[in-house]
Design a protein around this motif. Structure first.
Motif, short mmCIF file in Angstrom:
data_model
loop_
_atom_site.label_atom_id
_atom_site.label_comp_id
_atom_site.label_asym_id
_atom_site.label_seq_id
_atom_site.Cartn_x
_atom_site.Cartn_y
_atom_site.Cartn_z
N ILE A 101 3.24 -6.40 14.38
CA ILE A 101 2.28 -6.46 13.28
C ILE A 101 2.78 -5.61 12.12
O ILE A 101 3.44 -4.58 12.33
N VAL A 102 2.48 -6.08 10.91
CA VAL A 102 2.82 -5.32 9.70
C VAL A 102 1.73 -5.55 8.67
O VAL A 102 1.10 -6.61 8.64
N SER A 103 1.50 -4.54 7.84
CA SER A 103 0.54 -4.64 6.74
C SER A 103 1.21 -4.21 5.45
O SER A 103 2.09 -3.34 5.45
N VAL A 104 0.75 -4.83 4.35
CA VAL A 104 1.28 -4.50 3.03
C VAL A 104 0.11 -4.32 2.07
O VAL A 104 -0.97 -4.85 2.29
N ARG A 105 0.36 -3.57 1.00
CA ARG A 105 -0.69 -3.30 0.01
C ARG A 105 -0.25 -3.76 -1.37
O ARG A 105 0.84 -3.41 -1.84
N HIS A 106 -1.09 -4.55 -2.00
CA HIS A 106 -0.85 -5.02 -3.37
C HIS A 106 -1.29 -3.92 -4.34
O HIS A 106 -2.39 -3.40 -4.20
N PRO A 107 -0.48 -3.57 -5.32
CA PRO A 107 -0.90 -2.55 -6.27
C PRO A 107 -2.01 -3.06 -7.17
O PRO A 107 -2.10 -4.26 -7.46
N GLY A 108 -2.86 -2.15 -7.60
CA GLY A 108 -3.94 -2.49 -8.52
C GLY A 108 -3.44 -2.59 -9.95
O GLY A 108 -2.31 -2.19 -10.26
N PRO A 109 -4.26 -3.11 -10.86
CA PRO A 109 -3.83 -3.32 -12.25
C PRO A 109 -3.50 -2.03 -12.99
O PRO A 109 -2.71 -2.04 -13.93
N ALA A 110 -4.08 -0.91 -12.60
CA ALA A 110 -3.82 0.35 -13.29
C ALA A 110 -2.60 1.09 -12.74
O ALA A 110 -2.21 2.12 -13.28
N GLU A 111 -2.00 0.57 -11.68
CA GLU A 111 -0.85 1.25 -11.08
C GLU A 111 0.44 0.87 -11.81
O GLU A 111 0.61 -0.27 -12.23
N ASP A 112 1.32 1.85 -11.90
CA ASP A 112 2.60 1.61 -12.57
C ASP A 112 3.51 0.71 -11.74
O ASP A 112 4.31 -0.03 -12.28
N GLU A 113 3.38 0.80 -10.46
CA GLU A 113 4.26 0.07 -9.56
C GLU A 113 3.78 -1.35 -9.36
O GLU A 113 2.59 -1.61 -9.24
N ASN A 114 4.70 -2.28 -9.33
CA ASN A 114 4.34 -3.69 -9.13
C ASN A 114 4.76 -4.21 -7.77
O ASN A 114 4.51 -5.36 -7.45
N GLU A 115 5.40 -3.38 -6.96
CA GLU A 115 5.91 -3.82 -5.67
C GLU A 115 4.81 -3.81 -4.60
O GLU A 115 4.03 -2.87 -4.52
N ILE A 116 4.80 -4.85 -3.81
CA ILE A 116 3.90 -4.91 -2.65
C ILE A 116 4.62 -4.23 -1.50
O ILE A 116 5.62 -4.74 -0.99
N LYS A 117 4.12 -3.06 -1.10
CA LYS A 117 4.82 -2.23 -0.11
C LYS A 117 4.15 -2.26 1.26
O LYS A 117 2.94 -2.42 1.37
N VAL A 118 4.96 -2.02 2.26
CA VAL A 118 4.48 -1.87 3.64
C VAL A 118 3.66 -0.59 3.72
O VAL A 118 4.05 0.44 3.15
N VAL A 119 2.52 -0.65 4.41
CA VAL A 119 1.67 0.51 4.62
C VAL A 119 1.41 0.70 6.11
O VAL A 119 1.49 -0.25 6.89
N SER A 120 1.09 1.91 6.49
CA SER A 120 0.73 2.20 7.88
C SER A 120 -0.70 1.78 8.15
O SER A 120 -1.55 1.88 7.27
N PRO A 121 -0.99 1.34 9.37
CA PRO A 121 -2.38 1.06 9.72
C PRO A 121 -3.18 2.36 9.77
O PRO A 121 -2.64 3.41 10.12
N CYS A 122 -4.46 2.28 9.41
CA CYS A 122 -5.31 3.46 9.48
C CYS A 122 -5.52 3.84 10.95
O CYS A 122 -5.14 3.12 11.86
N GLY A 123 -6.16 4.96 11.19
CA GLY A 123 -6.39 5.44 12.55
C GLY A 123 -7.23 4.49 13.39
O GLY A 123 -6.93 4.26 14.56
#
Length: 150
Positions: free
Chosen positions: A80-102
């Motif tokens: 399993i893998v999860s990724v996060r889309h940046p919001g419109p106010a964020e400088d970064e445009n890359e969709i990055k891999v994120v860790s699952p929450c607890g």
């Protein structure tokens, strides 16, 4: 022990990116997840944000439920893998891999401690490890073990 990311893992990450690119709505859907089963099938899902926080659902339970609903047992869930889309106010445009929450780590390990999780480390270097290794000292006495199974 963390394992190296394979070409199949890279394709899984891209599947998670594709689902959130297609489903992204600021304030509603910004995390996408992908699961690969032992036969190589990929399932995807997105998180659902709600005005009442506790009604929100992370992408990991969505994709895990979809995988099971499509006929796979938890033993067939491989990675399993999860990724996060940046919001419109964020400088970064890359969709990055994120860790699952607890909570999602608990859910993943309840389904199968063997399930591999892809997550970022230092400098966004990607790692892959058994879910149980991301949740040290997990509470393992389940209700099912005590009350439902003989």
């Amino acid at each position: 022990m963390a394992e190296k990311i394979t070409k199949e893992d890279e394709a899984l990450i891209e599947s998670a990116r594709d689902v959130i690119r297609d489903a992204y709505v600021h304030g509603t859907h910004y995390v996408g997840s992908a699961v690969r089963t032992t036969d190589g099938t990929v399932h995807t899902g997105v998180h659902v944000e709600a005005n009442v926080g506790r009604a929100s659902v992370c992408a990991e339970p969505v994709v895990l439920g979809t995988t099971v609903a499509n006929g796979n047992s938890s033993d067939e869930i491989e990675t399993i893998v999860s990724v996060r889309h940046p919001g419109p106010a964020e400088d970064e445009n890359e969709i990055k891999v994120v860790s699952p929450c607890g909570v999602c780590r608990e859910l993943i390990t309840d389904l199968g401690a063997h399930i591999q999780v892809i997550y970022p480390g230092e400098k966004d270097e990607l790692h892959k490890d058994d879910a149980i290794n991301l949740l040290p000292n997990k509470y393992i006495k389940s209700y099912r073990d005590v009350h439902l199974e003989e």
